[in-house]
Motif scaffolding. Structure first.
Motif, PDB file in Angstrom:
ATOM      1  N   LEU A 371       2.498  37.441 -27.512  1.00  0.00           N
ATOM      2  CA  LEU A 371       3.034  37.590 -26.163  1.00  0.00           C
ATOM      3  C   LEU A 371       4.531  37.909 -26.253  1.00  0.00           C
ATOM      4  N   VAL A 372       4.888  39.136 -25.853  1.00  0.00           N
ATOM      5  CA  VAL A 372       6.287  39.558 -25.920  1.00  0.00           C
ATOM      6  C   VAL A 372       6.935  39.289 -24.559  1.00  0.00           C
ATOM      7  N   MET A 373       8.158  38.746 -24.592  1.00  0.00           N
ATOM      8  CA  MET A 373       8.805  38.373 -23.324  1.00  0.00           C
ATOM      9  C   MET A 373       9.115  39.609 -22.476  1.00  0.00           C
ATOM     10  N   LYS A 374       9.628  40.643 -23.161  1.00  0.00           N
ATOM     11  CA  LYS A 374      10.030  41.826 -22.427  1.00  0.00           C
ATOM     12  C   LYS A 374       8.902  42.837 -22.449  1.00  0.00           C
ATOM     13  N   ASN A 375       8.551  43.384 -21.327  1.00  0.00           N
ATOM     14  CA  ASN A 375       7.469  44.366 -21.199  1.00  0.00           C
ATOM     15  C   ASN A 375       6.206  43.938 -21.936  1.00  0.00           C
ATOM     16  N   PRO A 376       5.594  42.804 -21.570  1.00  0.00           N
ATOM     17  CA  PRO A 376       4.375  42.373 -22.275  1.00  0.00           C
ATOM     18  C   PRO A 376       3.173  43.249 -21.893  1.00  0.00           C
ATOM     19  N   GLN A 377       2.160  43.224 -22.780  1.00  0.00           N
ATOM     20  CA  GLN A 377       0.893  43.913 -22.477  1.00  0.00           C
ATOM     21  C   GLN A 377       0.229  43.263 -21.267  1.00  0.00           C
ATOM     22  N   ARG A 378      -0.754  43.987 -20.697  1.00  0.00           N
ATOM     23  CA  ARG A 378      -1.447  43.411 -19.543  1.00  0.00           C
ATOM     24  C   ARG A 378      -2.659  42.576 -19.983  1.00  0.00           C
ATOM     25  N   VAL A 379      -3.365  43.040 -20.994  1.00  0.00           N
ATOM     26  CA  VAL A 379      -4.626  42.387 -21.355  1.00  0.00           C
ATOM     27  C   VAL A 379      -4.631  41.987 -22.829  1.00  0.00           C
ATOM     28  N   TYR A 380      -5.123  40.765 -23.081  1.00  0.00           N
ATOM     29  CA  TYR A 380      -5.193  40.262 -24.460  1.00  0.00           C
ATOM     30  C   TYR A 380      -6.611  39.811 -24.757  1.00  0.00           C
ATOM     31  N   GLN A 381      -6.958  39.810 -26.021  1.00  0.00           N
ATOM     32  CA  GLN A 381      -8.281  39.354 -26.427  1.00  0.00           C
ATOM     33  C   GLN A 381      -8.097  38.224 -27.426  1.00  0.00           C
ATOM     34  N   ALA A 382      -8.730  37.057 -27.165  1.00  0.00           N
ATOM     35  CA  ALA A 382      -8.683  35.951 -28.127  1.00  0.00           C
ATOM     36  C   ALA A 382     -10.106  35.456 -28.290  1.00  0.00           C
ATOM     37  N   GLY A 383     -10.740  35.818 -29.385  1.00  0.00           N
ATOM     38  CA  GLY A 383     -12.144  35.463 -29.608  1.00  0.00           C
ATOM     39  C   GLY A 383     -13.001  36.070 -28.490  1.00  0.00           C
ATOM     40  N   PRO A 384     -13.826  35.274 -27.877  1.00  0.00           N
ATOM     41  CA  PRO A 384     -14.687  35.810 -26.811  1.00  0.00           C
ATOM     42  C   PRO A 384     -13.961  35.895 -25.460  1.00  0.00           C
ATOM     43  N   TYR A 385     -12.712  35.451 -25.419  1.00  0.00           N
ATOM     44  CA  TYR A 385     -12.024  35.386 -24.132  1.00  0.00           C
ATOM     45  C   TYR A 385     -11.103  36.577 -23.906  1.00  0.00           C
ATOM     46  N   GLU A 386     -11.089  37.023 -22.638  1.00  0.00           N
ATOM     47  CA  GLU A 386     -10.187  38.100 -22.259  1.00  0.00           C
ATOM     48  C   GLU A 386      -9.122  37.524 -21.329  1.00  0.00           C
ATOM     49  N   LEU A 387      -7.847  37.735 -21.693  1.00  0.00           N
ATOM     50  CA  LEU A 387      -6.754  37.167 -20.893  1.00  0.00           C
ATOM     51  C   LEU A 387      -6.012  38.307 -20.189  1.00  0.00           C
ATOM     52  N   THR A 388      -5.891  38.184 -18.887  1.00  0.00           N
ATOM     53  CA  THR A 388      -5.182  39.206 -18.121  1.00  0.00           C
ATOM     54  C   THR A 388      -3.912  38.597 -17.550  1.00  0.00           C
ATOM     55  N   LEU A 389      -2.796  39.284 -17.792  1.00  0.00           N
ATOM     56  CA  LEU A 389      -1.510  38.770 -17.295  1.00  0.00           C
ATOM     57  C   LEU A 389      -1.377  39.126 -15.819  1.00  0.00           C
ATOM     58  N   LYS A 390      -1.271  38.109 -14.960  1.00  0.00           N
ATOM     59  CA  LYS A 390      -1.179  38.356 -13.520  1.00  0.00           C
ATOM     60  C   LYS A 390       0.276  38.378 -13.036  1.00  0.00           C
ATOM     61  N   GLU A 391       1.042  37.392 -13.489  1.00  0.00           N
ATOM     62  CA  GLU A 391       2.433  37.287 -13.021  1.00  0.00           C
ATOM     63  C   GLU A 391       3.337  36.959 -14.208  1.00  0.00           C
ATOM     64  N   LYS A 392       4.594  37.386 -14.060  1.00  0.00           N
ATOM     65  CA  LYS A 392       5.564  37.087 -15.117  1.00  0.00           C
ATOM     66  C   LYS A 392       6.877  36.669 -14.456  1.00  0.00           C
ATOM     67  N   TYR A 393       7.438  35.560 -14.909  1.00  0.00           N
ATOM     68  CA  TYR A 393       8.738  35.108 -14.400  1.00  0.00           C
ATOM     69  C   TYR A 393       9.650  34.936 -15.607  1.00  0.00           C
ATOM     70  N   MET A 394      10.778  35.645 -15.622  1.00  0.00           N
ATOM     71  CA  MET A 394      11.667  35.532 -16.781  1.00  0.00           C
ATOM     72  C   MET A 394      12.495  34.255 -16.728  1.00  0.00           C
ATOM     73  N   ASP A 395      12.894  33.883 -15.528  1.00  0.00           N
ATOM     74  CA  ASP A 395      13.754  32.712 -15.370  1.00  0.00           C
ATOM     75  C   ASP A 395      13.141  31.896 -14.241  1.00  0.00           C
ATOM     76  N   PHE A 396      12.117  31.103 -14.599  1.00  0.00           N
ATOM     77  CA  PHE A 396      11.268  30.470 -13.608  1.00  0.00           C
ATOM     78  C   PHE A 396      12.019  29.491 -12.713  1.00  0.00           C
ATOM     79  N   GLY A 397      11.684  29.520 -11.441  1.00  0.00           N
ATOM     80  CA  GLY A 397      12.261  28.568 -10.506  1.00  0.00           C
ATOM     81  C   GLY A 397      11.507  28.645  -9.198  1.00  0.00           C
ATOM     82  N   MET A 398      11.883  27.798  -8.264  1.00  0.00           N
ATOM     83  CA  MET A 398      11.223  27.786  -6.956  1.00  0.00           C
ATOM     84  C   MET A 398      12.237  28.230  -5.905  1.00  0.00           C
ATOM     85  N   ASN A 399      11.782  29.049  -4.970  1.00  0.00           N
ATOM     86  CA  ASN A 399      12.691  29.389  -3.879  1.00  0.00           C
ATOM     87  C   ASN A 399      12.605  28.334  -2.779  1.00  0.00           C
TER      88      ASN A 399
END
Lengths: 561, 420
Positions: A371-399
C-alpha cells in the motif's frame, strides 16, 4: 519666489546670437545675460547656462507636467518622502514576514494600541501600498524628465564650444586669475599648449585665446546613473506582471520525485543532509548550550517530463536535465528555474506499508499487498480476498460535522477505507478502516471503528509483522522554487548605475579658458567638483609657465561644489 | 603563541597606537600656541609624528585582520565584534585616503577618535572565533560586508569634517537667536558623542567589577483551550538594574551603592526581558554621560563647542566643506556597490530574492536615499557650507542606526551579529 518672464524679452546677445528664453549665458560667446555687467557674482554654470525645455513661456498642460517633474526640488521631495515612508515601514514587522496571521487582530494583540494604529494606517504593508508604489513611479518619471530636460542642452552646449569667450564669462568663474603678460599673446598661448596637454587636456587655440578641457565624459555620469535607475525601476515594475515570476515552497521527501506545479519539471531529492558543528569546533562559551548548523544540503536531480505528463493514471516519462547539491548559498539553476534550500524536517514520513491480511481467529495469513501512501492502486488481491480502496485520507481528522476529512495533503496521519470481498463475507462486501501508523490506530480507535463497520463476527485484520514491510523517507527538504525572468534587467540596471557613479564621482570635468590681450592674461576655470585638486593643477600649470601663484588666490569666492 | 593570540595582541597594540596618535594630534593642534616655534612649523612637525603613529596603528590593525582570518579560516567580519573591529579599520583607511589628498593634520584629531570609539564598542561583544553558519558561507560575505563598511567609513570621515566645519564656522560668542540655535545643536551633537563614550566606560567599569543581577520572568501563553504553555526567561544584567524587565522577579541581586532593588519596572510595551535590560543600559549611559559631560564642562568652564572652536583657528572653512563633500562623494559609489548591489546579489543567491524589505535592507536604502538627497541638494540646489555640514553629521547617525540600531531594536532576517 517666482520670476515672471516679461512678455517680450530681448534675448539677443551683443555678439549677435539669438538665444532662447531662459538662457543665462549666451550660447555662443558665454556673456552673462542676467545683468549689465555690474556684478561680480559667480556664474550659474549648470548646463553651461543653456535654457531647458522646462523654461518655456506660456506652458500648456504637458509642459506643466513636464515642468513639475523636471524640477530637482520635486525630485528631492520625492526622495525624502520615499525615505520617510521606508523608515515607517520598519517600525513593526510587515505583514509579509508572518505566515498565517490575521493582520486585523495580530497587530493589536501583539503591539497594543500603537500596533492597531499602525495596521489601520496601512503601514503594516507599506511597501505594497498604493502611495509607496506611486512614489516609486513618480521617482521614475522624475528621473526620465529631469535627465532629458538637462542632458540635451548640456550636450548641445558642450559639443559646440567657442574657444574665445566673452571676458566677463571668464572673470565671473569661481577660479579666476588676471595678471600681466609681456609676451606676444599668440606666442604665450602656444607655449601654454604643451604643459596642458601633458596634464591630459585637449587644447584648442584661436589667436590669443585658449580652451583646455578634460574628462568631459564625467558630466554624463549622473545621466548614466539615472538611465540605470530607470531600467532598474522598470524591471521591478514589470516583475509584478503575471508569468514573469514564480515563487513556490515545496516539500521534497527524501527519495521522492515531486512534480513542480505549473512547469514540466520534476525534482528528486536523492539525499538531504544536515550537519552540526561538533563541540570541539565551537568556542567554549557555546559548548553545551548552543547548537550551530554547519551544512544543509539537498542532493537534487531535475527532470523534464517528455510524455504522459498531465495524466495521473500513467507514469510520466522523465529525462534528467540537471543535478546539483543544493546548499544555502548554492541553488540549483536550470534555464532560469532555480531551487533554493529553504527549510527541512527530520520527521520520518511514511511512504509505503505491506500489511498482511490475516484471520484473527485462526491466525491464517492470506498474503501481503503493498500500500503506497501517494497515488495508491485501487484494487488489491490477498489470497482469496479482493480489496478495493474506497477512500483515502492523508492527514486524517474530523470536521465540525463529525465527517472524516483530510486536514492537509501531507501524509501526517494517513487512513484508508477498504471494501473487502471474498469467502465468509457478506456478498456486498465488508468495510475496513486502516491506519498504517500504530499511533494513529490507537489515537483514532481503529478497532472500534472496524467493529462498528463489520459487526462483532468479523475476523479479518491487517497486520504488519516486520520492519522491512514499512518504508519511510528519513527526512523532507523544503525547497524554494523560483523563476524570475526580469533578473537580467535588474543586474543590467545595477551595472549601469555603478558605471555612472564611477564616471561621475571619480573623474571631474575640467575646463580652462585663457585670453591674452593688451598685455593681460585672463584665466577662468570651471569644474563640476573637486575645486581643491583643480586649483592645485592650475598652480602647477602656471608654475610651468614661470608664474608663481598661491592656490587660494585663484579662488574667486562663492561656494565650492 | 597561536595565530589567534598573536592577532588579539596586535589588535591591542593598534588600539594603543591609535590612542597615542590621538594624543599626538592633540599636541600638534593645541600645542601650536604654546610652543616656541611658529604655529605652522609646530603643527607640521608634530602632525608628521602623529600621522606616523596612526599609520603604524593601522598597520597593526591590518595585521590583526589577516592573522585572525588565517587563524579562524574565514574572513573576520561574521559577528558584531569582528564587524566593528573591521569598521574601525576601514575608518582609518578612509581617513588615510582623505588625509593623503588634503593633508589637514586636524582631520586626525577628529577621525582617529571615531575609530577608537568603534574599537572600544567592538570589545563589548564576545570576541571568540565562531564557526560560520551555512547562510554566511559565501564569497559575498567577503565582498558585501567589506565594501559596505568601507563606504560607510568615508561617510564617517565626512561626519568628522562636517562637525569640524560647524565648530569652525558657528559663531559661539553671538547671542543672536539663530546662532544660539546652532550652538545648542553643536552642543547636543557633542553631548551625544560623550554619552556613547560614557556608555562604553560604564560597560567596562561594571564588567571589570564583575557585576551581575539576574531576573526571571514566567511567560504563560494559552495555545488552545485547556492547554497552557509556560516558559521561563532569564536575563542577566551586567549593570545595576534601575529598571527591571516588565513583570519579572529577582533571582539574584547584587546591591550597588545602596541600590537594593530596581527603582521601577519597564512599561508593558517593552516586550521581552531583553528590552528591559537594554532600557536599563540606555538609562545608565545617559546618567554617566551627564556626569562625564558635567565634569568636562567644569574643567572647560564653557560650552564644549566654544571650547573646541579655537582649535579650528587658521583652518579654511571652505576646505573643510570640500573635504566633507569629497569624503561622501568617494564613499557613495562604494556604499552603493557594497551595501546595495552586492547585498542584492547575495540575497538573490542565498534567499532567492534580491530584495525583501527586510529592516536591514530598508535601512541601507534609507542611508542611500539620504546621501542621494544630500548630493542633489548640494549639486543642484546649492546647499553648501552650514546646511551641507549638518546633513553630513545627520547622515552618519543614519549609518550608525543602520549598523547598530537596527540589530538593537528591530532585528529581522539579517541579525547574524546579535547585539548587546
Amino acid at each position: 519666489m517666482s520670476q515672471r518672464t516679461p512678455f517680450i524679452t530681448n534675448t539677443k546677445c551683443e555678439c549677435g546670437h539669438q538665444n532662447p528664453v531662459g538662457t543665462v549665458l549666451c550660447e555662443a560667446c558665454g556673456k552673462p545675460l542676467d545683468d549689465n555687467g555690474n556684478t561680480n557674482e559667480n556664474l550659474e554654470m549648470r548646463y553651461d547656462g543653456r535654457a531647458r525645455r522646462s523654461q518655456r513661456v506660456n506652458p500648456g498642460l504637458i509642459d506643466r507636467v513636464w515642468n513639475f517633474f523636471s524640477s530637482v526640488k520635486i525630485a528631492i521631495y520625492l526622495i525624502v518622502l520615499t525615505l520617510v515612508g521606508s523608515m515607517l515601514g520598519t517600525i513593526f514587522p510587515q505583514e509579509s514576514t508572518f505566515l498565517n496571521i490575521d493582520a486585523s487582530t495580530h497587530y493589536k494583540d501583539e503591539y497594543g494600541v500603537a500596533g492597531d494604529i499602525y495596521y489601520k494606517l496601512g503601514l503594516s504593508h507599506t511597501y505594497e501600498s498604493w502611495w509607496f508604489v506611486t512614489l516609486l513611479v513618480m521617482i521614475g518619471a522624475s528621473l526620465v524628465i529631469c535627465s532629458l530636460d538637462r542632458v540635451l542642452p548640456l550636450y548641445k552646449a558642450l559639443s559646440k564650444q567657442k574657444i574665445r569667450k566673452h571676458r566677463q564669462f571668464l572673470t565671473r568663474q569661481k577660479i579666476v586669475l588676471i595678471t600681466e603678460v609681456e609676451e606676444d599673446p599668440n606666442l604665450w598661448v602656444q607655449r601654454a599648449v604643451q604643459p596642458l596637454k601633458k596634464k591630459g587636456y585637449r587644447v584648442v587655440t584661436e589667436n590669443g585665446a585658449l580652451l583646455a578641457e578634460k574628462h568631459r565624459f564625467s558630466r554624463w555620469g549622473p545621466y548614466v546613473i539615472h538611465i540605470g535607475l530607470i531600467i532598474f525601476l522598470l524591471a521591478v515594475l514589470v516583475r509584478g506582471l503575471p508569468g514573469l515570476n514564480m515563487d513556490q515552497h515545496l516539500a521534497f521527501p527524501q527519495g521522492d520525485t515531486v512534480p513542480i506545479p505549473d512547469t514540466s519539471y520534476y525534482l528528486k531529492n536523492e539525499k538531504f543532509t544536515v550537519e552540526f558543528y561538533t563541540e570541539a569546533e565551537m568556542p567554549e562559551e557555546f559548548r553545551g548550550t548552543k547548537v550551530l548548523p554547519k551544512l544543509y544540503e539537498t542532493k537534487a536531480v531535475l527532470y523534464e517530463c517528455t510524455a504522459e505528463c498531465g495524466d495521473p493514471s500513467k507514469e510520466p516519462k522523465l529525462r534528467e536535465v540537471a543535478s546539483h547539491d543544493i546548499q544555502v548559498n548554492s541553488p540549483l539553476n536550470y534555464k532560469g528555474l532555480k531551487a533554493y534550500q529553504f527549510d527541512y524536517d527530520l520527521t520520518p514520513v511514511l511512504r509505503s506499508v505491506q500489511p498482511n491480511l490475516v484471520n484473527s481467529v485462526t491466525g491464517e495469513a492470506f498474503g501481503k499487498f503493498k500500500l503506497v501512501m501517494k497515488n495508491p492502486q485501487r484494487v488489491y488481491q490477498a489470497g482469496p480476498y479482493e480489496l478495493t480502496l474506497k477512500e483515502k485520507y492523508m492527514d486524517f481528522g474530523m470536521n465540525e460535522e463529525g465527517q472524516p476529512v483530510s486536514k492537509s495533503p501531507y501524509p501526517n496521519a494517513p487512513a484508508f477505507l477498504f471494501l473487502i470481498h471474498g469467502p465468509g463475507l457478506p456478498t456486498e462486501g465488508q468495510q475496513y478502516f486502516y491506519f498504517p501508523r500504530q499511533v494513529d490506530q490507537v489515537k483514532f480507535q481503529q478497532q472500534a471503528i472496524n467493529d462498528k463497520l463489520g459487526g462483532s463476527e468479523r475476523f479479518l485484520e491487517f497486520e504488519v509483522t516486520a520492519m522491512s514491510d514499512v518504508d519511510f523517507s528519513e527526512s523532507t527538504a523544503y525547497l524554494n522554487i523560483r523563476v524570475d525572468k526580469v533578473m537580467p534587467f535588474i543586474w543590467i540596471g545595477a551595472a549601469i548605475i555603478m558605471l555612472g557613479l564611477v564616471l561621475g564621482f571619480y573623474w571631474q570635468h575640467r575646463r580652462i579658458w585663457l585670453i591674452v590681450e593688451n598685455g593681460e592674461l585672463t584665466l577662468g576655470a570651471h569644474t563640476n567638483k573637486n575645486w581643491f585638486g583643480f586649483r592645485r593643477e592650475i598652480v602647477s600649470f602656471l608654475g610651468k609657465m614661470d608664474m608663481t601663484v598661491d592656490e587660494k588666490s585663484l579662488d574667486n569666492g562663492g561656494g565650492l561644489s | 603563541m597561536s595565530l589567534l593570540d598573536f592577532s588579539s595582541n596586535v589588535f591591542i597594540a593598534a588600539f594603543f597606537l591609535y590612542s597615542g596618535a590621538f594624543m599626538l594630534y592633540t599636541i600638534a593642534i593645541m600645542g601650536r600656541k604654546w610652543s616656541g616655534r611658529k604655529p605652522e612649523e609646530h603643527t607640521a612637525r608634530w602632525g608628521k609624528v602623529a600621522f606616523l603613529a596612526s599609520s603604524l596603528g593601522l598597520l597593526c590593525h591590518i595585521l590583526y585582520f589577516f592573522t585572525r582570518w588565517s587563524g579562524s579560516g574565514h574572513i573576520p567580519v561574521s559577528n558584531m565584534y569582528e564587524f566593528m573591529t573591521f569598521l574601525s579599520m576601514m575608518v582609518m583607511v578612509a581617513f588615510t585616503v582623505i588625509f593623503a589628498i588634503y593633508r589637514k593634520i586636524i582631520l586626525g584629531l577628529f577621525a582617529v577618535p571615531i575609530s577608537i570609539i568603534i574599537m572600544a564598542y567592538a570589545a563589548v561583544f564576545p570576541q571568540e572565533v565562531q564557526p560560520l553558519i551555512p547562510s554566511l558561507k559565501s564569497i559575498y560575505l567577503n565582498i558585501h560586508v567589506t565594501l559596505a563598511a568601507l563606504g560607510e567609513s568615508f561617510f564617517a570621515v565626512g561626519f568628522a569634517a562636517g562637525l569640524m566645519y560647524l565648530l569652525r564656522t558657528v559663531n559661539f560668542d553671538s547671542v543672536a537667536k539663530s546662532d544660539k540655535k546652532q550652538q545648542r545643536l553643536v552642543e547636543f551633537t557633542l553631548f551625544s558623542i560623550i554619552v556613547i563614550i560614557a556608555f562604553l566606560g560604564s560597560v567596562f567599569a561594571f564588567r571589570g567589577a564583575g557585576y551581575e543581577t539576574v531576573f526571571i520572568r514566567q511567560n504563560v501563553t494559552i495555545d488552545s483551550p485547556g492547554q497552557e504553555d509556560s516558559t521561563i526567561e532569564k536575563v542577566s544584567y551586567k549593570m545595576p538594574p534601575i529598571v527591571a524587565p516588565y513583570h519579572s522577579e529577582i533571582e539574584s541581586f547584587q546591591s550597588f551603592l545602596g541600590l537594593k532593588e530596581p527603582i521601577f519596572e519597564a512599561p508593558s510595551w517593552m516586550n521581552g526581558v531583553n528590552a528591559g535590560r537594554k532600557f536599563n543600559t540606555v538609562i545608565w549611559s545617559l546618567i554617566s554621560g551627564l556626569i562625564l559631560y558635567g565634569f568636562i564642562r567644569m574643567i572647560a568652564r564653557k560650552p564644549l563647542g566654544k571650547a573646541l572652536h579655537p582649535l579650528m583657528d587658521g583652518i579654511d572653512a571652505d576646505d573643510l566643506d570640500e573635504i566633507t563633500y569629497r569624503a561622501i562623494a568617494i564613499g557613495f559609489p562604494i556604499f552603493t556597490l557594497g551595501a546595495l548591489i552586492f547585498a542584492m546579489i547575495w540575497a538573490q543567491v542565498a534567499w532567492g530574492r534580491f530584495w525583501g524589505w527586510d529592516p536591514k535592507e530598508v535601512w541601507a536604502l534609507v542611508t542611500w536615499l539620504f546621501y542621494s538627497a544630500y548630493l542633489h541638494l548640494r549639486l543642484a540646489r546649492g546647499w553648501q557650507g552650514r546646511k551641507s555640514a549638518w546633513l553630513a553629521v545627520l547622515g552618519f547617525l543614519v549609518v550608525m542606526f543602520t549598523l547598530v540600531g537596527v540589530n538593537l531594536v528591530i532585528a529581522g532576517l539579517h541579525s547574524y551579529a546579535g547585539t548587546d
